[in-house]
Design an enzyme around this catalytic site. Structure first.
Site, mmCIF file in Angstrom:
data_model
loop_
_atom_site.group_PDB
_atom_site.id
_atom_site.type_symbol
_atom_site.label_atom_id
_atom_site.label_comp_id
_atom_site.label_asym_id
_atom_site.label_seq_id
_atom_site.Cartn_x
_atom_site.Cartn_y
_atom_site.Cartn_z
ATOM 1 C CB THR A 15 -0.929 0.015 1.224
ATOM 2 O OG1 THR A 15 -0.134 -0.033 2.424
ATOM 3 C CG2 THR A 15 -1.870 -1.182 1.202
ATOM 4 C CG HIS B 238 -3.526 -0.768 11.097
ATOM 5 N ND1 HIS B 238 -4.584 -0.029 10.619
ATOM 6 C CD2 HIS B 238 -3.628 -1.986 10.507
ATOM 7 C CE1 HIS B 238 -5.287 -0.760 9.766
ATOM 8 N NE2 HIS B 238 -4.723 -1.949 9.677
ATOM 9 C CG HIS B 239 1.311 -2.970 13.350
ATOM 10 N ND1 HIS B 239 2.376 -2.497 12.617
ATOM 11 C CD2 HIS B 239 0.555 -3.694 12.483
ATOM 12 C CE1 HIS B 239 2.282 -2.919 11.373
ATOM 13 N NE2 HIS B 239 1.181 -3.648 11.253
ATOM 14 C CE LYS C 280 -1.747 0.073 7.545
ATOM 15 N NZ LYS C 280 -1.173 -0.834 6.526
ATOM 16 C CB ALA D 292 -5.816 -1.468 0.785
ATOM 17 C CG ASN D 293 -7.520 -6.024 4.572
ATOM 18 O OD1 ASN D 293 -7.613 -7.239 4.511
ATOM 19 N ND2 ASN D 293 -7.418 -5.370 5.713
#
Length: 248
Positions: free
Chosen positions: A76, A134-135, A138, A100-101
């Protein structure tokens, strides 16, 4: 079917595991993100799966397309180059599927969000916003999934005209702006939510990823579909194209 993986990070390892667990496919080769890649790097492969970073993907794209091996891309952060990449794919005569997913659960969630945005569009007392977590490792912010969700909301709800995702602003958010909020926290795999509010109601449509297996399995399934599609009609595809055909 023989897969070549470009990128050997966390997602690359998950895709490797999904291929090995399938009992149907094999890993032909694994190329590190900093490897020198040429058209010949993909000789003997049926599908390429790219989970790297924006810059590496854009550098390696010409070689991947020149190989004429269909490419599944989960990298991405290159949304601004989307039209350029699409043109490159179409001119090459090869095939590329971007998402993207790749999680099937996330894509069910996205379609649910789109339908909810469409249903509230005629009722001005309903508002909608989107958020994601998110973590901290990312790179992109907001996530590609959040931006895709925002695009789908704008397509489905004519009262929202643009996206606002700044960390801070010195003005209020206008009624025709869709706020997309992003949080980076610890080791969160991925959480996405659409919040809908009216004077009388609060509605939340959400998805939480429990691990990365869903992303990897979806990428492998998309690769199998793309390899077949490539023989029929090469071109640029998305997860929506895959799901539309599979779901009929």
């Amino acid at each position: 079917m023989k897969y070549t993986l470009v990128g050997n990070g966390r997602m690359g390892q998950q895709v490797l595991g999904a291929i090995e667990a399938s009992g149907e496919h094999t890993v032909h080769d694994i190329l590190d993100v900093d490897a020198e890649i040429s058209e010949q790097s993909f000789s003997g492969s049926d599908v390429i799966v790219d989970f790297t970073v924006r810059d590496a993907f854009l550098v390696n794209l010409p070689a991947m397309l020149a190989s004429r091996v269909p490419v599944v891309v989960g990298t991405t952060g290159w949304d601004r180059e989307m039209s350029i990449v699409r043109s490159m794919v179409e001119k090459s005569g090869s095939s590329l599927l971007y998402s993207a997913n790749f999680s099937l659960g996330v894509n069910v969630f996205l379609r649910t969000v789109r339908e909810a945005a469409r249903m509230i569009a005629p009722f001005e007392d309903f508002d909608i916003a989107f958020s994601e977590q998110h973590h901290t490792a990312k790179a992109d912010f907001p996530s590609g999934t959040a931006l895709r969700a925002a695009e789908m909301i704008l397509e489905a709800n004519s009262r929202k005209k643009s996206i606002i995702s700044q960390l801070s602003t010195d003005r209020k958010i206008e009624p025709d702006e869709l706020q997309v909020a992003a949080i980076r926290l610890g080791s969160v795999f991925g959480q996405h939510a659409a919040a809908i509010n009216s004077e009388s109601d609060d509605i939340v449509v959400s998805h939480t990823a429990r691990n990365r297996k869903g992303f990897a399995g979806g990428a492998v399934q998309a690769g199998k579909w793309l390899a077949q599609k490539h023989t029929e009609q090469p071109g640029f595809y998305t997860m929506d194209d895959f799901l539309d055909e599979v779901l009929g």
